[in-house]
Design a protein around this motif. Structure first.
Motif, PDB file in Angstrom:
ATOM      1  N   VAL A  39      38.921  24.066  31.430  1.00  0.00           N
ATOM      2  CA  VAL A  39      37.585  24.264  30.882  1.00  0.00           C
ATOM      3  C   VAL A  39      36.861  22.923  30.905  1.00  0.00           C
ATOM      4  CG1 VAL A  39      36.223  25.046  28.919  1.00  0.00           C
ATOM      5  CG2 VAL A  39      38.431  26.110  29.395  1.00  0.00           C
ATOM      6  N   GLU A  40      35.661  22.944  31.476  1.00  0.00           N
ATOM      7  CA  GLU A  40      34.851  21.740  31.614  1.00  0.00           C
ATOM      8  C   GLU A  40      33.520  21.976  30.922  1.00  0.00           C
ATOM      9  OE1 GLU A  40      33.445  18.792  35.251  1.00  0.00           O
ATOM     10  OE2 GLU A  40      34.207  20.773  35.695  1.00  0.00           O
ATOM     11  N   TYR A  41      32.967  20.909  30.340  1.00  0.00           N
ATOM     12  CA  TYR A  41      31.699  20.981  29.632  1.00  0.00           C
ATOM     13  C   TYR A  41      30.748  19.933  30.187  1.00  0.00           C
ATOM     14  CZ  TYR A  41      34.298  23.733  26.260  1.00  0.00           C
ATOM     15  OH  TYR A  41      35.067  24.708  25.663  1.00  0.00           O
ATOM     16  N   GLY A  42      29.467  20.250  30.138  1.00  0.00           N
ATOM     17  CA  GLY A  42      28.439  19.319  30.571  1.00  0.00           C
ATOM     18  C   GLY A  42      27.129  19.645  29.877  1.00  0.00           C
ATOM     19  N   LEU A  43      26.125  18.829  30.137  1.00  0.00           N
ATOM     20  CA  LEU A  43      24.818  19.043  29.531  1.00  0.00           C
ATOM     21  C   LEU A  43      23.946  19.904  30.434  1.00  0.00           C
ATOM     22  CD1 LEU A  43      23.847  15.503  28.161  1.00  0.00           C
ATOM     23  CD2 LEU A  43      24.797  17.443  26.905  1.00  0.00           C
ATOM     24  N   THR A  44      23.231  20.825  29.826  1.00  0.00           N
ATOM     25  CA  THR A  44      22.216  21.587  30.543  1.00  0.00           C
ATOM     26  C   THR A  44      20.983  20.689  30.689  1.00  0.00           C
ATOM     27  OG1 THR A  44      21.237  22.426  28.504  1.00  0.00           O
ATOM     28  CG2 THR A  44      23.021  23.748  29.494  1.00  0.00           C
ATOM     29  N   ALA A  45      19.960  21.187  31.363  1.00  0.00           N
ATOM     30  CA  ALA A  45      18.712  20.423  31.480  1.00  0.00           C
ATOM     31  C   ALA A  45      18.125  20.159  30.087  1.00  0.00           C
ATOM     32  CB  ALA A  45      17.713  21.168  32.356  1.00  0.00           C
ATOM     33  N   LEU A  46      18.234  21.145  29.197  1.00  0.00           N
ATOM     34  CA  LEU A  46      17.763  20.963  27.827  1.00  0.00           C
ATOM     35  C   LEU A  46      18.564  19.868  27.127  1.00  0.00           C
ATOM     36  CD1 LEU A  46      15.881  21.988  25.563  1.00  0.00           C
ATOM     37  CD2 LEU A  46      17.650  23.665  25.001  1.00  0.00           C
ATOM     38  N   GLY A  47      19.882  19.869  27.313  1.00  0.00           N
ATOM     39  CA  GLY A  47      20.730  18.834  26.730  1.00  0.00           C
ATOM     40  C   GLY A  47      20.412  17.454  27.274  1.00  0.00           C
ATOM     41  N   GLU A  48      20.134  17.383  28.573  1.00  0.00           N
ATOM     42  CA  GLU A  48      19.772  16.098  29.174  1.00  0.00           C
ATOM     43  C   GLU A  48      18.454  15.581  28.620  1.00  0.00           C
ATOM     44  OE1 GLU A  48      19.978  16.468  33.429  1.00  0.00           O
ATOM     45  OE2 GLU A  48      22.147  16.804  33.383  1.00  0.00           O
ATOM     46  N   SER A  49      17.532  16.500  28.296  1.00  0.00           N
ATOM     47  CA  SER A  49      16.257  16.058  27.715  1.00  0.00           C
ATOM     48  C   SER A  49      16.447  15.512  26.306  1.00  0.00           C
ATOM     49  CB  SER A  49      15.236  17.210  27.709  1.00  0.00           C
ATOM     50  OG  SER A  49      15.572  18.187  26.743  1.00  0.00           O
ATOM     51  N   LEU A  50      17.525  15.895  25.639  1.00  0.00           N
ATOM     52  CA  LEU A  50      17.846  15.396  24.305  1.00  0.00           C
ATOM     53  C   LEU A  50      18.576  14.058  24.362  1.00  0.00           C
ATOM     54  CD1 LEU A  50      17.988  15.924  21.240  1.00  0.00           C
ATOM     55  CD2 LEU A  50      20.015  17.328  21.669  1.00  0.00           C
ATOM     56  N   LEU A  51      19.137  13.741  25.491  1.00  0.00           N
ATOM     57  CA  LEU A  51      19.952  12.534  25.627  1.00  0.00           C
ATOM     58  C   LEU A  51      19.151  11.259  25.366  1.00  0.00           C
ATOM     59  CD1 LEU A  51      22.801  11.615  26.278  1.00  0.00           C
ATOM     60  CD2 LEU A  51      22.153  11.552  28.684  1.00  0.00           C
ATOM     61  N   GLU A  52      17.942  11.170  25.865  1.00  0.00           N
ATOM     62  CA  GLU A  52      17.150   9.951  25.691  1.00  0.00           C
ATOM     63  C   GLU A  52      16.860   9.635  24.222  1.00  0.00           C
ATOM     64  OE1 GLU A  52      12.908   7.972  27.030  1.00  0.00           O
ATOM     65  OE2 GLU A  52      13.685   9.653  28.174  1.00  0.00           O
ATOM     66  N   PRO A  53      16.333  10.601  23.433  1.00  0.00           N
ATOM     67  CA  PRO A  53      16.114  10.260  22.028  1.00  0.00           C
ATOM     68  C   PRO A  53      17.408   9.990  21.262  1.00  0.00           C
ATOM     69  CG  PRO A  53      15.374  12.510  22.486  1.00  0.00           C
ATOM     70  CD  PRO A  53      15.771  11.903  23.775  1.00  0.00           C
ATOM     71  N   LEU A  54      18.494  10.691  21.594  1.00  0.00           N
ATOM     72  CA  LEU A  54      19.766  10.427  20.914  1.00  0.00           C
ATOM     73  C   LEU A  54      20.311   9.051  21.272  1.00  0.00           C
ATOM     74  CD1 LEU A  54      21.836  13.736  20.870  1.00  0.00           C
ATOM     75  CD2 LEU A  54      20.605  12.626  19.020  1.00  0.00           C
ATOM     76  N   THR A  55      20.171   8.672  22.530  1.00  0.00           N
ATOM     77  CA  THR A  55      20.622   7.351  22.954  1.00  0.00           C
ATOM     78  C   THR A  55      19.822   6.265  22.228  1.00  0.00           C
ATOM     79  OG1 THR A  55      21.290   8.215  25.104  1.00  0.00           O
ATOM     80  CG2 THR A  55      20.985   5.832  24.950  1.00  0.00           C
ATOM     81  N   ALA A  56      18.516   6.485  22.075  1.00  0.00           N
ATOM     82  CA  ALA A  56      17.687   5.526  21.331  1.00  0.00           C
ATOM     83  C   ALA A  56      18.149   5.433  19.880  1.00  0.00           C
ATOM     84  CB  ALA A  56      16.217   5.938  21.408  1.00  0.00           C
ATOM     85  N   LEU A  57      18.502   6.574  19.286  1.00  0.00           N
ATOM     86  CA  LEU A  57      18.994   6.581  17.907  1.00  0.00           C
ATOM     87  C   LEU A  57      20.318   5.837  17.796  1.00  0.00           C
ATOM     88  CD1 LEU A  57      18.753   7.528  14.977  1.00  0.00           C
ATOM     89  CD2 LEU A  57      19.872   9.667  15.673  1.00  0.00           C
ATOM     90  N   VAL A  58      21.220   6.063  18.736  1.00  0.00           N
ATOM     91  CA  VAL A  58      22.517   5.375  18.741  1.00  0.00           C
ATOM     92  C   VAL A  58      22.300   3.870  18.886  1.00  0.00           C
ATOM     93  CG1 VAL A  58      24.641   5.031  20.071  1.00  0.00           C
ATOM     94  CG2 VAL A  58      23.870   7.340  19.529  1.00  0.00           C
TER      95      VAL A  58
END
Length: 151
Positions: free
Chosen positions: A87-106
């Motif tokens: 079983v493999e997991y990855g980000l959808t396009a919606l998840g990728e759009s969330l990555l930038e603000p989360l990375t800024a928060l981190v």
């Protein structure tokens, strides 16, 4: 409809539907979701590798969080019929759009945690009593805190 209403007078935007907004913010803002999304932002991962990179998460909590993120359309899941099942997991396009603000928060957390720890110590020293006893351990850096988004 859950969308931001922009203010003409320079104030922060308001949310139309606070119930839905709160549910979404609860999901994407919890500590395990942030770790999972940031780790999957690097590359898609198998379950055990994702668990290893999200230091401290139990198998049950990882499963539960992944299911919620998949339900919200942030994470995809691909099961390959092998022995044992892969079983493999990855980000959808919606998840990728969330990555930038989360990375800024981190990055903000990593850049300010010493100042926050100092503020906590200062606060605790100035406020004695039972009401601050619950906060004493928060000044310690948790072992996985430095591993946010790191391999």
């Amino acid at each position: 409809m859950d969308r931001l209403l922009t203010q003409q007078d320079g104030q922060l935007p308001m949310l139309e539907d606070c119930t839905i907004a709160r549910q979404i913010l609860d999901r994407v803002g919890d500590k395990w979701s942030v770790l999972i999304i940031v780790n999957l932002g690097v590359e898609s991962l198998r379950f055990k590798e994702l668990q290893r990179r999200s230091g401290g998460i139990s198998q049950r909590m990882l499963t539960q969080t992944l299911r919620h993120l998949e339900r919200d359309g942030i994470v995809w899941r691909k099961a390959t019929p092998t022995v044992p099942l892969t079983v493999e997991y990855g980000l959808t396009a919606l998840g990728e759009s969330l990555l930038e603000p989360l990375t800024a928060l981190v990055e903000w957390v990593n850049g300010n945690r010493e100042e926050i720890a100092g503020a906590r110590i200062s606060y605790d020293n100035g406020h004695t009593g039972a009401d601050t006893a619950e906060f004493i351990n928060e000044t310690e850096t948790p072992p996985a805190a430095g591993a946010i988004g790191a391999e």
